[in-house]
Design a protein around this motif. Structure first.
Motif, PDB file in Angstrom:
ATOM      1  N   GLU A   2       0.856  -1.178   0.000  1.00  0.00           N
ATOM      2  CA  GLU A   2       0.000   0.000   0.000  1.00  0.00           C
ATOM      3  C   GLU A   2       0.890   1.225   0.000  1.00  0.00           C
ATOM      4  O   GLU A   2       2.026   1.183   0.478  1.00  0.00           O
ATOM      5  CB  GLU A   2      -0.944   0.016   1.194  1.00  0.00           C
ATOM      6  CG  GLU A   2      -0.268   0.132   2.540  1.00  0.00           C
ATOM      7  CD  GLU A   2      -1.260   0.147   3.695  1.00  0.00           C
ATOM      8  OE1 GLU A   2      -2.407  -0.302   3.525  1.00  0.00           O
ATOM      9  OE2 GLU A   2      -0.874   0.614   4.764  1.00  0.00           O
ATOM     10  N   GLY A   3       0.372   2.294  -0.562  1.00  0.00           N
ATOM     11  CA  GLY A   3       1.146   3.523  -0.577  1.00  0.00           C
ATOM     12  C   GLY A   3       0.514   4.584  -1.441  1.00  0.00           C
ATOM     13  O   GLY A   3      -0.529   4.369  -2.071  1.00  0.00           O
ATOM     14  N   PHE A   4       1.152   5.728  -1.461  1.00  0.00           N
ATOM     15  CA  PHE A   4       0.661   6.845  -2.246  1.00  0.00           C
ATOM     16  C   PHE A   4       1.050   6.672  -3.710  1.00  0.00           C
ATOM     17  O   PHE A   4       2.125   6.183  -4.028  1.00  0.00           O
ATOM     18  CB  PHE A   4       1.219   8.163  -1.718  1.00  0.00           C
ATOM     19  CG  PHE A   4       0.595   8.575  -0.413  1.00  0.00           C
ATOM     20  CD1 PHE A   4      -0.666   9.146  -0.383  1.00  0.00           C
ATOM     21  CD2 PHE A   4       1.260   8.370   0.783  1.00  0.00           C
ATOM     22  CE1 PHE A   4      -1.251   9.516   0.814  1.00  0.00           C
ATOM     23  CE2 PHE A   4       0.699   8.740   1.984  1.00  0.00           C
ATOM     24  CZ  PHE A   4      -0.570   9.308   2.007  1.00  0.00           C
ATOM     25  N   LYS A   5       0.156   7.099  -4.568  1.00  0.00           N
ATOM     26  CA  LYS A   5       0.375   7.071  -6.012  1.00  0.00           C
ATOM     27  C   LYS A   5       0.155   8.496  -6.517  1.00  0.00           C
ATOM     28  O   LYS A   5      -0.791   9.163  -6.108  1.00  0.00           O
ATOM     29  CB  LYS A   5      -0.611   6.100  -6.661  1.00  0.00           C
ATOM     30  CG  LYS A   5      -0.411   5.911  -8.125  1.00  0.00           C
ATOM     31  CD  LYS A   5      -1.351   4.833  -8.642  1.00  0.00           C
ATOM     32  CE  LYS A   5      -1.110   4.547 -10.097  1.00  0.00           C
ATOM     33  NZ  LYS A   5      -1.996   3.486 -10.585  1.00  0.00           N
ATOM     34  N   PHE A   6       1.026   8.940  -7.399  1.00  0.00           N
ATOM     35  CA  PHE A   6       0.974  10.303  -7.911  1.00  0.00           C
ATOM     36  C   PHE A   6       0.471  10.274  -9.353  1.00  0.00           C
ATOM     37  O   PHE A   6       1.112   9.692 -10.223  1.00  0.00           O
ATOM     38  CB  PHE A   6       2.359  10.942  -7.842  1.00  0.00           C
ATOM     39  CG  PHE A   6       2.946  10.890  -6.459  1.00  0.00           C
ATOM     40  CD1 PHE A   6       2.643  11.866  -5.530  1.00  0.00           C
ATOM     41  CD2 PHE A   6       3.772   9.845  -6.077  1.00  0.00           C
ATOM     42  CE1 PHE A   6       3.165  11.808  -4.241  1.00  0.00           C
ATOM     43  CE2 PHE A   6       4.309   9.778  -4.804  1.00  0.00           C
ATOM     44  CZ  PHE A   6       3.998  10.763  -3.880  1.00  0.00           C
ATOM     45  N   LEU A   7      -0.662  10.897  -9.590  1.00  0.00           N
ATOM     46  CA  LEU A   7      -1.247  10.967 -10.930  1.00  0.00           C
ATOM     47  C   LEU A   7      -0.953  12.360 -11.470  1.00  0.00           C
ATOM     48  O   LEU A   7      -1.733  13.297 -11.282  1.00  0.00           O
ATOM     49  CB  LEU A   7      -2.748  10.672 -10.857  1.00  0.00           C
ATOM     50  CG  LEU A   7      -3.108   9.373 -10.121  1.00  0.00           C
ATOM     51  CD1 LEU A   7      -4.593   9.293  -9.839  1.00  0.00           C
ATOM     52  CD2 LEU A   7      -2.634   8.179 -10.911  1.00  0.00           C
ATOM     53  N   ASN A   8       0.196  12.472 -12.138  1.00  0.00           N
ATOM     54  CA  ASN A   8       0.718  13.765 -12.583  1.00  0.00           C
ATOM     55  C   ASN A   8       0.562  13.901 -14.094  1.00  0.00           C
ATOM     56  O   ASN A   8       1.222  13.190 -14.851  1.00  0.00           O
ATOM     57  CB  ASN A   8       2.194  13.865 -12.180  1.00  0.00           C
ATOM     58  CG  ASN A   8       2.802  15.201 -12.493  1.00  0.00           C
ATOM     59  OD1 ASN A   8       2.254  16.008 -13.229  1.00  0.00           O
ATOM     60  ND2 ASN A   8       3.979  15.435 -11.937  1.00  0.00           N
TER      61      ASN A   8
END
Length: 107
Positions: free
Chosen positions: A86-92
């Motif tokens: 689990e973790g943060f995902k960056f949608l850039n």
């Protein structure tokens, strides 16, 4: 200019800040590193820095330093669970390429 959070990311940050017992939000930025040139950095924030640009979405404050903002403007922060990870995902939307290991990106 904007930075946003999904419902899952906002919920995770809010829960973590509550468990910590202090903090006002998260700081999102970039650093020079990796094989593609830039990597995201994310940390919990206890107090504002004078240069911080502050965004608020879903009740969560996201602080960004002005130098990083050019690279991450329009980014959505998500929190995902994939199997045991689990973790943060960056949608850039500014990303043009990612390295093979997924640790860095290029604009």
């Amino acid at each position: 200019m904007s930075i946003s959070l999904t419902e899952a990311a906002a919920r995770h940050v809010s829960r973590y800040l509550t468990r910590r017992g202090h903090g006002i939000g998260v700081r999102l930025g970039v650093k020079t590193t990796g094989c593609s040139g830039l990597a995201y950095k994310l940390e919990y924030v206890d107090e504002l820095a004078p240069e911080d640009v502050v965004f608020e979405d879903r009740g969560v404050k996201v602080m960004v330093d002005p130098k990083s903002l050019a690279y991450i403007d329009g980014t959505q922060l998500d929190f995902v669970r994939e199997g045991l990870n689990e973790g943060f995902k960056f949608l850039n939307p500014n990303e043009r390429d990612r390295c093979g290991c997924g640790e860095s990106f290029r604009i």
